[in-house]
Design an enzyme around this catalytic site. Structure first.
Site, PDB file in Angstrom:
ATOM      1  N   LYS A 208       0.835  -1.205   0.000  1.00 35.49           N
ATOM      2  CA  LYS A 208       0.000   0.000   0.000  1.00 35.49           C
ATOM      3  C   LYS A 208       0.875   1.262   0.000  1.00 35.49           C
ATOM      4  CE  LYS A 208      -3.527   2.482   2.616  1.00 35.49           C
ATOM      5  NZ  LYS A 208      -4.434   2.499   3.785  1.00 35.49           N
ATOM      6  N   GLU A 214      10.719  -4.739   4.115  1.00 34.91           N
ATOM      7  CA  GLU A 214      10.780  -6.145   3.688  1.00 34.91           C
ATOM      8  C   GLU A 214      10.395  -6.264   2.207  1.00 34.91           C
ATOM      9  OE1 GLU A 214       9.135  -5.013   6.299  1.00 34.91           O
ATOM     10  OE2 GLU A 214       9.413  -6.290   8.078  1.00 34.91           O
ATOM     11  N   GLY A 269      -4.631  -1.567   5.115  1.00 36.12           N
ATOM     12  CA  GLY A 269      -3.801  -2.668   4.622  1.00 36.12           C
ATOM     13  C   GLY A 269      -4.360  -4.022   5.010  1.00 36.12           C
ATOM     14  N   ARG A 270      -4.836  -4.150   6.251  1.00 33.74           N
ATOM     15  CA  ARG A 270      -5.294  -5.450   6.723  1.00 33.74           C
ATOM     16  C   ARG A 270      -6.694  -5.792   6.226  1.00 33.74           C
ATOM     17  NH1 ARG A 270      -4.071  -2.055  10.685  1.00 33.74           N
ATOM     18  NH2 ARG A 270      -5.707  -1.104  11.974  1.00 33.74           N
ATOM     19  N   GLU A 355      -4.030  -5.970  15.146  1.00 34.61           N
ATOM     20  CA  GLU A 355      -3.491  -4.688  14.684  1.00 34.61           C
ATOM     21  C   GLU A 355      -4.579  -3.604  14.745  1.00 34.61           C
ATOM     22  OE1 GLU A 355      -1.747  -3.763  10.514  1.00 34.61           O
ATOM     23  OE2 GLU A 355      -0.038  -4.409  11.712  1.00 34.61           O
ATOM     24  N   HIS A 386      -4.429 -32.334  19.104  1.00 34.47           N
ATOM     25  CA  HIS A 386      -3.236 -33.126  19.449  1.00 34.47           C
ATOM     26  C   HIS A 386      -2.055 -32.228  19.755  1.00 34.47           C
ATOM     27  CE1 HIS A 386      -5.350 -36.759  18.068  1.00 34.47           C
ATOM     28  NE2 HIS A 386      -5.889 -35.925  17.183  1.00 34.47           N
ATOM     29  N   LYS A 517      10.127  -0.282  13.261  1.00 38.33           N
ATOM     30  CA  LYS A 517      10.668  -0.022  11.924  1.00 38.33           C
ATOM     31  C   LYS A 517      11.785   1.033  11.993  1.00 38.33           C
ATOM     32  CE  LYS A 517       6.266  -0.843   9.482  1.00 38.33           C
ATOM     33  NZ  LYS A 517       5.183  -0.215   8.689  1.00 38.33           N
TER      34      LYS A 517
HETATM   35  O1  F6P Z   1       2.491  -3.968   9.988  1.00 38.69           O
HETATM   36  C1  F6P Z   1       2.401  -2.669   9.606  1.00 38.69           C
HETATM   37  C2  F6P Z   1       1.845  -2.569   8.204  1.00 38.69           C
HETATM   38  O2  F6P Z   1       1.733  -1.226   7.866  1.00 38.69           O
HETATM   39  C3  F6P Z   1       0.494  -3.272   8.057  1.00 38.69           C
HETATM   40  O3  F6P Z   1      -0.565  -2.497   8.555  1.00 38.69           O
HETATM   41  C4  F6P Z   1       0.468  -3.486   6.576  1.00 38.69           C
HETATM   42  O4  F6P Z   1      -0.515  -4.438   6.182  1.00 38.69           O
HETATM   43  C5  F6P Z   1       1.894  -3.970   6.328  1.00 38.69           C
HETATM   44  O5  F6P Z   1       2.694  -3.215   7.252  1.00 38.69           O
HETATM   45  C6  F6P Z   1       2.386  -3.794   4.906  1.00 38.69           C
HETATM   46  O6  F6P Z   1       2.258  -2.440   4.549  1.00 38.69           O
HETATM   47  P1  F6P Z   1       2.339  -2.084   2.962  1.00 38.69           P
HETATM   48  O7  F6P Z   1       1.164  -2.780   2.303  1.00 38.69           O
HETATM   49  O8  F6P Z   1       2.240  -0.601   2.903  1.00 38.69           O
HETATM   50  O9  F6P Z   1       3.644  -2.614   2.446  1.00 38.69           O
END
Ligand code: F6P
Length: 552
Positions: A208, A214, A269-270, A355, A386, A517
């Site tokens: 987003k 990452e 995002g979620r 979150e 189990h 971060k």
């Molecule tokens: O974990 C923090 C966060 O901002 C989440 O809310 C989001 O889904 C994820 O990192 C990835 O963010 P992006 O889609 O901006 O890479």
């Protein structure tokens, strides 16, 4: 809308007095006293989903008082605010409109006086055309071959949702191989790159913000790897795509504008799997099935928006969660899908709920004195039986849990599904009633062998007894279809929304993730001579020194 602290409501005080009675009542007694409990405490969603909430530690009075709390907390008004595009995500000054992504009746929804349905439909059409060209083989890679593999590079909401849905709907998938890379641990990408051919692979950079460390690291490494084979930058246009709300960053990365599938800041995002962040889902199951997926969610949205409180599934489930967390003091909620395809379902809702509701400051910025969001966990049944069910049966924790099972399986191996169902039924029964339930004594050879009559205490009985009184919701789904999965996910999204509203917290920001971060970036930036950083605590310093001793 005015902010209400639920502990200052009239209903809360009634519930507090009611709890003093209910806390010692056993589910065995509730069922013995009322043979109609199932009828009174179950709701059908269309003829596709049954939600049985009778195995909860509630009476009709409990439910009445909880529903009164929802009314007093203006839940319906909060729902209308969200659906109408009000900027309820106040700390980020944004609307929260994942419902617009599946607004199948296409009614206008305005953000800043603009009907966002134009953009929603434009991107849906773009995804339809693109996915069809890839699935039919029309879309060709830089050597003229059709596409065989898709890699979705994203994390959190840009990974968990699409991955969970493509796994849950594997029975509907086509020939394309879909891979998900999220972790910055190079292993995640390296293991996928071993399996794919650059000539027939598409990379979806799902982010987003298009700033997530990452994702950008994995995207850059993928681009470098790919160019080593294609040796031509223009070939990126056939293989690299961006799913993002940040067009400029995607362009700066080198994505062709035509290859950007946009979503917007009013999509959390979620909650973004319904948007272009879910392009990998469409590539996996096809656009027609994705539309059914959207239709199911939209139907649940209508249920949530229109149903009266006492027939409103997300509202009832949210109230029951508050009952356990804020009166019984439970700290977790478990979700057990008795369906192997849904093996990532609980993980997805860890982010969606934790979150959203993992907050400790209320909407007025005041420190909260009551429990807020629960810890969400769970694994597919019957495996959980189990692994950790022992603790639920005989531990010291109250663990409200949702049991979800399809009535019809996609796979018909003799006796498997009926045995799965019997385990599902047995576990909710055992958790509710424990070993003292009369029918258990009759049925159980253990009791016949060890206890001449039920009242005589076997010397080991005390170690073998299950107290029961562990509450569960049973959710039976006709079949895990795109429509029903869409409805189920929306059901949980709306439950999370109501929980957050009742807790008087902002559920749609996530400021807590920023600190880690920033620290990671600072440590990375100064890593080479970080020992000289006097600010650093001795633990971090010691850990770095030990790490560096292996990397001289
Ligand atoms: O974990 C923090 C966060 O901002 C989440 O809310 C989001 O889904 C994820 O990192 C990835 O963010 P992006 O889609 O901006 O890479």
């Amino acid at each position: 809308m005015k902010y209400v602290n639920l502990m200052q409501t009239r209903s809360w005080n009634i519930l507090k007095n009611h709890f003093d009675i209910m806390k010692n009542v056993h589910l065995r007694d509730l069922f013995l006293l009322d043979s109609n409990r199932f009828k009174k405490f179950s709701i059908y969603f269309e003829n596709e989903i049954l939600v049985d909430f009778s195995k909860n530690r509630i009476t009709e009075n409990t439910l009445k008082y909880l529903l009164d709390l929802a009314q007093e907390m203006n839940v319906k008004q909060a729902i209308q605010s969200m659906f109408s595009g009000e900027k309820i995500n106040e700390t980020e000054n944004r609307s929260v409109l994942h419902i617009a992504l599946r607004n199948r009746q296409n009614s206008p929804i305005f953000v800043d006086n603009y009907n966002i349905m134009f953009e929603v439909n434009h991107v849906l059409k773009k995804m339809k055309d693109f996915s069809e060209s890839v699935i039919t083989g029309k879309w060709k890679g830089y050597t003229g071959k059709s596409i065989s593999d898709i890699i979705n590079i994203g994390i959190g909401g840009s990974d968990l949702g699409p991955y969970m849905v493509t796994e849950a709907l594997r029975p509907y998938k086509n020939h394309l191989n879909i891979h998900y890379v999220s972790n910055i641990d190079g292993t995640h990408l390296a293991e996928v790159l071993k399996k794919i051919n650059p000539e027939t692979t598409i990379f979806l950079i799902a982010s987003k913000t298009f700033t997530t460390e990452e994702t950008i690291t994995n995207a850059n490494s993928s681009k470098i790897w790919f160019l080593r084979y294609s040796k031509d930058k223009s070939s990126l246009d056939k293989h690299f795509f961006a799913l993002s709300a940040n067009i400029q960053n995607a362009l700066d990365f080198g994505i062709n504008i035509k290859n950007i599938f946009q979503f917007w800041d009013w999509v959390g995002g979620r909650f973004s799997l319904w948007s272009s962040a879910g392009l990998s889902i469409i590539l996996s199951i096809g656009f027609k099935n994705f539309e059914k997926f959207l239709n199911g969610a939209h139907s649940m949205d209508n249920h949530f928006y229109n149903s009266e409180y006492k027939k409103n599934i997300p509202i009832i489930l949210a109230l029951i969660s508050i009952w356990y967390a804020n009166f019984f003091g439970s700290e977790t909620e478990a979700i057990f899908p008795y369906d192997q395809y849904m093996h990532r379902f609980s993980a997805y809702f860890q982010q969606s709920n934790m979150e959203s509701n993992g907050k400790s400051v209320d909407k007025k910025g005041q420190k909260i004195s009551y429990q807020t969001g629960p810890i969400i966990w769970g694994e597919p049944g019957t495996n959980g039986q189990h692994a950790f069910f022992q603790l639920i049966h005989q531990g010291t924790k109250l663990i409200p849990s949702d049991f979800i099972v399809p009535i019809i399986s996609h796979n018909h191996l003799k006796n498997h599904h009926i045995k799965l169902i019997c385990n599902f039924l047995a576990q909710t029964k055992a958790l509710a009633f424990g070993t003292a339930e009369k029918s258990f004594a009759k049925e159980s050879t253990f009791f016949k062998k060890n206890i001449k009559n039920f009242n005589q205490i076997d010397k080991n009985f005390l170690f073998k007894e299950c107290i029961g009184n562990q509450p569960t919701n049973s959710i039976l789904i006709r079949k895990i279809t795109p429509y029903n999965l869409g409805a189920l996910i929306a059901l949980y999204e709306h439950k999370i929304f109501v929980q957050g509203h009742l807790l008087n917290i902002f559920s749609f920001d996530q400021w807590g993730v920023e600190l880690g971060k920033i620290l990671a970036k600072n440590i990375y930036k100064n890593f080479s001579n970080i020992e000289n950083d006097q600010v650093l605590d001795s633990s971090t310093q010691g850990l770095i020194s030990f790490y560096k001793s292996f990397h001289k």
